[in-house]
Design a protein around this motif. Structure first.
Motif, PDB file in Angstrom:
ATOM      1  N   ARG A 137     -12.035  -0.128   0.145  1.00 36.54           N
ATOM      2  CA  ARG A 137     -13.440   0.900   0.598  1.00 36.54           C
ATOM      3  C   ARG A 137     -13.823   1.517   1.707  1.00 36.54           C
ATOM      4  N   HIS A 138     -13.293   0.837   2.947  1.00 35.88           N
ATOM      5  CA  HIS A 138     -13.005   1.096   3.998  1.00 35.88           C
ATOM      6  C   HIS A 138     -11.971   1.453   4.929  1.00 35.88           C
ATOM      7  N   HIS A 139     -10.981   2.134   3.969  1.00 34.55           N
ATOM      8  CA  HIS A 139      -9.429   2.378   4.154  1.00 34.55           C
ATOM      9  C   HIS A 139      -9.681   4.275   5.536  1.00 34.55           C
ATOM     10  N   PRO A 140      -9.597   4.416   5.985  1.00 33.28           N
ATOM     11  CA  PRO A 140      -9.613   5.438   6.597  1.00 33.28           C
ATOM     12  C   PRO A 140      -8.928   6.849   5.912  1.00 33.28           C
ATOM     13  N   LYS A 141      -8.450   6.704   5.124  1.00 36.53           N
ATOM     14  CA  LYS A 141      -7.582   7.748   4.594  1.00 36.53           C
ATOM     15  C   LYS A 141      -8.211   8.494   3.271  1.00 36.53           C
ATOM     16  N   THR A 197     -15.580  15.746  -2.835  1.00 35.97           N
ATOM     17  CA  THR A 197     -15.278  17.060  -2.082  1.00 35.97           C
ATOM     18  C   THR A 197     -13.895  17.108  -1.258  1.00 35.97           C
ATOM     19  N   GLY A 198     -13.020  16.125  -0.884  1.00 37.88           N
ATOM     20  CA  GLY A 198     -12.632  15.702   0.455  1.00 37.88           C
ATOM     21  C   GLY A 198     -11.062  15.344  -0.479  1.00 37.88           C
ATOM     22  N   CYS A 199     -11.301  15.031  -1.476  1.00 36.97           N
ATOM     23  CA  CYS A 199      -9.806  15.074  -2.484  1.00 36.97           C
ATOM     24  C   CYS A 199      -9.455  15.898  -3.224  1.00 36.97           C
ATOM     25  N   LEU A 223       0.999  -1.185  -0.268  1.00 36.86           N
ATOM     26  CA  LEU A 223       0.320   0.300  -0.385  1.00 36.86           C
ATOM     27  C   LEU A 223       0.644   1.400   0.245  1.00 36.86           C
ATOM     28  N   PHE A 224       0.310   2.061  -0.970  1.00 38.00           N
ATOM     29  CA  PHE A 224       1.518   3.251  -1.014  1.00 38.00           C
ATOM     30  C   PHE A 224       0.051   4.439  -0.320  1.00 38.00           C
ATOM     31  N   THR A 225       0.840   5.234   0.013  1.00 31.88           N
ATOM     32  CA  THR A 225      -0.033   6.010   0.857  1.00 31.88           C
ATOM     33  C   THR A 225       0.858   7.475   1.162  1.00 31.88           C
ATOM     34  N   PRO A 226       0.057   8.592   0.047  1.00 32.26           N
ATOM     35  CA  PRO A 226      -0.041  10.368   0.405  1.00 32.26           C
ATOM     36  C   PRO A 226       0.088  10.501   1.509  1.00 32.26           C
ATOM     37  N   PRO A 227       0.801  11.858   1.893  1.00 31.64           N
ATOM     38  CA  PRO A 227       0.489  12.305   3.083  1.00 31.64           C
ATOM     39  C   PRO A 227      -0.986  13.009   3.620  1.00 31.64           C
ATOM     40  N   GLU A 228      -1.200  12.861   4.882  1.00 34.11           N
ATOM     41  CA  GLU A 228      -2.756  13.646   4.755  1.00 34.11           C
ATOM     42  C   GLU A 228      -3.211  12.838   4.188  1.00 34.11           C
ATOM     43  N   GLY A 229      -4.519  13.916   3.491  1.00 34.53           N
ATOM     44  CA  GLY A 229      -5.670  12.886   2.871  1.00 34.53           C
ATOM     45  C   GLY A 229      -6.932  13.567   3.640  1.00 34.53           C
ATOM     46  N   PRO A 230      -8.507  12.838   3.033  1.00 32.98           N
ATOM     47  CA  PRO A 230      -8.611  11.731   2.796  1.00 32.98           C
ATOM     48  C   PRO A 230      -8.362  12.344   1.320  1.00 32.98           C
ATOM     49  N   GLY A 272      -1.130  12.178  -6.026  1.00 33.97           N
ATOM     50  CA  GLY A 272      -2.442  12.135  -5.049  1.00 33.97           C
ATOM     51  C   GLY A 272      -3.201  10.778  -4.533  1.00 33.97           C
ATOM     52  N   PHE A 273      -2.938   9.747  -5.070  1.00 38.34           N
ATOM     53  CA  PHE A 273      -4.502   8.906  -5.065  1.00 38.34           C
ATOM     54  C   PHE A 273      -3.032   7.366  -4.081  1.00 38.34           C
ATOM     55  N   LEU A 274      -4.139   7.019  -2.949  1.00 33.43           N
ATOM     56  CA  LEU A 274      -3.537   5.971  -2.071  1.00 33.43           C
ATOM     57  C   LEU A 274      -4.263   4.527  -2.907  1.00 33.43           C
ATOM     58  N   VAL A 275      -2.786   4.468  -3.275  1.00 36.95           N
ATOM     59  CA  VAL A 275      -3.175   2.819  -3.938  1.00 36.95           C
ATOM     60  C   VAL A 275      -2.732   1.513  -3.397  1.00 36.95           C
ATOM     61  N   LEU A 276      -3.232   0.355  -3.674  1.00 32.25           N
ATOM     62  CA  LEU A 276      -2.569  -0.826  -3.482  1.00 32.25           C
ATOM     63  C   LEU A 276      -1.839  -1.822  -4.068  1.00 32.25           C
ATOM     64  N   THR A 277      -1.129  -2.383  -4.424  1.00 37.54           N
ATOM     65  CA  THR A 277      -0.824  -2.599  -5.816  1.00 37.54           C
ATOM     66  C   THR A 277      -0.759  -4.427  -5.044  1.00 37.54           C
ATOM     67  N   ILE A 278      -1.413  -5.586  -5.984  1.00 32.44           N
ATOM     68  CA  ILE A 278      -1.314  -6.483  -5.527  1.00 32.44           C
ATOM     69  C   ILE A 278      -0.835  -7.946  -6.670  1.00 32.44           C
ATOM     70  N   ALA A 279      -1.135  -9.146  -6.857  1.00 29.93           N
ATOM     71  CA  ALA A 279      -0.847  -9.519  -8.453  1.00 29.93           C
ATOM     72  C   ALA A 279      -1.548 -10.558  -9.007  1.00 29.93           C
ATOM     73  N   VAL A 280      -1.658  -9.884  -9.803  1.00 33.47           N
ATOM     74  CA  VAL A 280      -2.910 -11.737  -9.869  1.00 33.47           C
ATOM     75  C   VAL A 280      -2.509 -12.763  -9.834  1.00 33.47           C
ATOM     76  N   PHE A 281      -1.065 -13.239 -10.468  1.00 40.80           N
ATOM     77  CA  PHE A 281      -0.052 -14.586  -9.877  1.00 40.80           C
ATOM     78  C   PHE A 281       0.784 -14.063  -8.591  1.00 40.80           C
ATOM     79  N   SER A 282       0.715 -14.746  -7.526  1.00 45.07           N
ATOM     80  CA  SER A 282       1.730 -15.288  -6.907  1.00 45.07           C
ATOM     81  C   SER A 282       2.844 -15.293  -6.956  1.00 45.07           C
ATOM     82  N   ASP A 283       3.036 -16.349  -8.010  1.00 49.68           N
ATOM     83  CA  ASP A 283       4.459 -17.444  -7.887  1.00 49.68           C
ATOM     84  C   ASP A 283       3.311 -17.903  -9.554  1.00 49.68           C
ATOM     85  N   ARG A 284       4.580 -18.112 -10.383  1.00 52.91           N
ATOM     86  CA  ARG A 284       4.528 -18.894 -11.604  1.00 52.91           C
ATOM     87  C   ARG A 284       3.647 -19.896 -11.250  1.00 52.91           C
TER      88      ARG A 284
END
Length: 443
Positions: free
Chosen positions: A239-243, A437-439, A178-185, A208-220
């Motif tokens: 969706r439920h992240h506080p920021k 309005t918050g973003c 997870l990559f989170t910029p300062p402040e928020g939301p 200025g985006f809160l970004v979660l990166t995940i992989a389709v395949f965790s391994d080959r």
């Protein structure tokens, strides 16, 4: 000539030779000391920011070679070079001057970065981890003689901007970063890669985006079936992240990640905006399960249609079965069910598969359903691997799912221009459809 307080007598001819040698040596040293290679506005920048290379202090109309070298995360060395002629004032400006020959020709301000290549064929430049910068060494060389170095400078290209935090996530079935910029939301984006990469995610977080990166395949090894449930967990996590603001989640994906992204939009609530890049409209290669039931059958490959090119890499564009054939329609993702906004991006020279054809099919399907929740972008001359700008262009490499080298396609200059345009387009799309309005952070 005085040596150790003794006078050494030599002939006038020898004296002239010695003086001439010393004067030439001194002149060349002075010249090289005055030559300057500058990276503007700074030697340190973000990965997706351009730098201006300027050389000063050369002789009028002097011809020099400028080289770039960089080592990727797998310790593979990549290099590029281009030959330039200085102007009357002894200056070279890559924003203005054309390369005469080398890795590219013509005016290409970032050509040295974009044309970095390994000595061996079919190598992709791996720069997927966010904490270490992409380091590039630039050097100016004499065109004649031994090509000695006249000036050099190092460019540190950071993936994470100031104030952005990086947090590994292991929660439930989620395995990502997870990559989170300062402040928020902030507006939230799920970055779906075929395999794990942090590059695009942290560069988006810089904007200025809160970004979660995940992989389709965790391994080959785990490629026999895919379950949508862990990806739904990732959407719910954002969706439920506080920021995160209340609008919903965006998804960005390319290649195999696109059919998972489309399926999330079709079957999972809360997906507000989706960027689809050079993908398919069907579940390719693997069946898709959700809540312990198969919801999509796999669209398979016909390996008899793979063509081996002269370079040894394989052309697989025509090897994927047609999803519109009756026997394959169970693999099509029902995107007409989705409530999200779509940005479909296709490259004309995608040689992995026919992205343009898949995009056209989805657009036609949405139109038949009376939907207008989409926009399309088409890039002539671009290849499959559309990424954030200013990275090395890759025309062929090992395919992660198929375990042999394939051609990705693309003309280097057109592909580089497409990456610059697309990167801005992605940010505009997400800001438009994930706005509230918050973003107000538009880094």
């Amino acid at each position: 000539i005085v040596i150790d307080n003794s006078v050494l007598k030599i002939s006038k001819i020898h004296l002239w030779k010695v003086v001439s040698f010393l004067s030439v040596f001194d002149l060349s040293e002075k010249m090289s000391n005055q030559i300057r290679l500058r990276l503007l506005p700074s030697t340190r920048c973000l990965f997706d920011e351009p730098v201006q290379l300027k050389v000063a202090g050369l002789r009028s109309r002097q011809v020099v070679t400028i080289k770039a070298t960089s080592t990727d995360e797998r310790e593979v060395v990549f290099g590029s070079s281009a030959t330039y002629r200085a102007d009357d004032g002894g200056e070279v400006d890559l924003n203005r001057d054309p390369s005469l020959n080398g890795s590219y020709v013509g005016v290409q301000p970032m050509g040295l970065l974009q044309s970095l290549k390994a000595d061996t064929l079919h190598k992709y430049f791996f720069k997927n981890k966010a904490l270490k910068p992409h380091v590039v060494k630039f050097s100016v060389h004499e065109q004649e003689a031994d090509g000695r170095i006249l000036a050099e400078e190092t460019n540190e290209r950071f993936l994470m901007g100031d104030g952005v935090s990086r947090d590994p996530i292991k929660e439930g079935n989620i395995r990502g970063v997870l990559f989170t910029p300062p402040e928020g939301p902030f507006p939230a984006v799920l970055d779906l890669g075929t395999f794990m990469s942090e590059k695009r995610a942290c560069l988006l977080a810089n904007k200025g985006f809160l970004v979660l990166t995940i992989a389709v395949f965790s391994d080959r090894q785990n490629m026999k079936e895919i379950h949508l449930d862990p990806f739904k967990e990732a959407v719910d996590f954002l969706r439920h992240h506080p920021k995160v603001g209340p609008v919903g989640v965006g998804i960005i994906s390319r290649s195999k990640g696109t059919d998972i992204a489309l399926s999330l939009a079709a079957f999972v609530p809360g997906v507000e905006a989706l960027v689809w890049i050079n993908g398919t409209s069907a579940s390719v290669g693997t069946p898709l399960y959700y809540k312990k039931q198969q919801i999509l059958s796999p669209l398979m490959f016909d390996f008899s249609k793979v063509i081996t090119t002269k370079s040894g890499a394989n052309l697989i564009k025509y090897a994927t079965d047609d999803p519109l054939e009756e026997k394959n329609k169970g693999s099509l993702v029902p995107i007409e069910r989705a409530k999200s906004q779509f940005l479909f991006v296709a490259a004309e020279d995608d040689l992995n598969w026919d992205s343009k054809d898949y995009m056209d099919e989805m657009v036609e399907r949405l139109k038949r359903c009376g939907k207008e929740n989409f926009e399309t972008v088409f890039y002539p001359g671009a290849g499959h691997l559309l990424e954030p700008p200013y990275g090395p262009f890759c025309s062929s490499a090992l395919h992660g799912m198929l375990s042999f080298s394939v051609v990705w396609g693309g003309e280097p200059r057109a592909h580089a221009a497409a990456e610059i345009h697309l990167w801005k387009k992605i940010q505009e799309f997400f800001r438009t459809h994930l706005r509230h309005t918050g973003c107000l952070h538009t880094h």
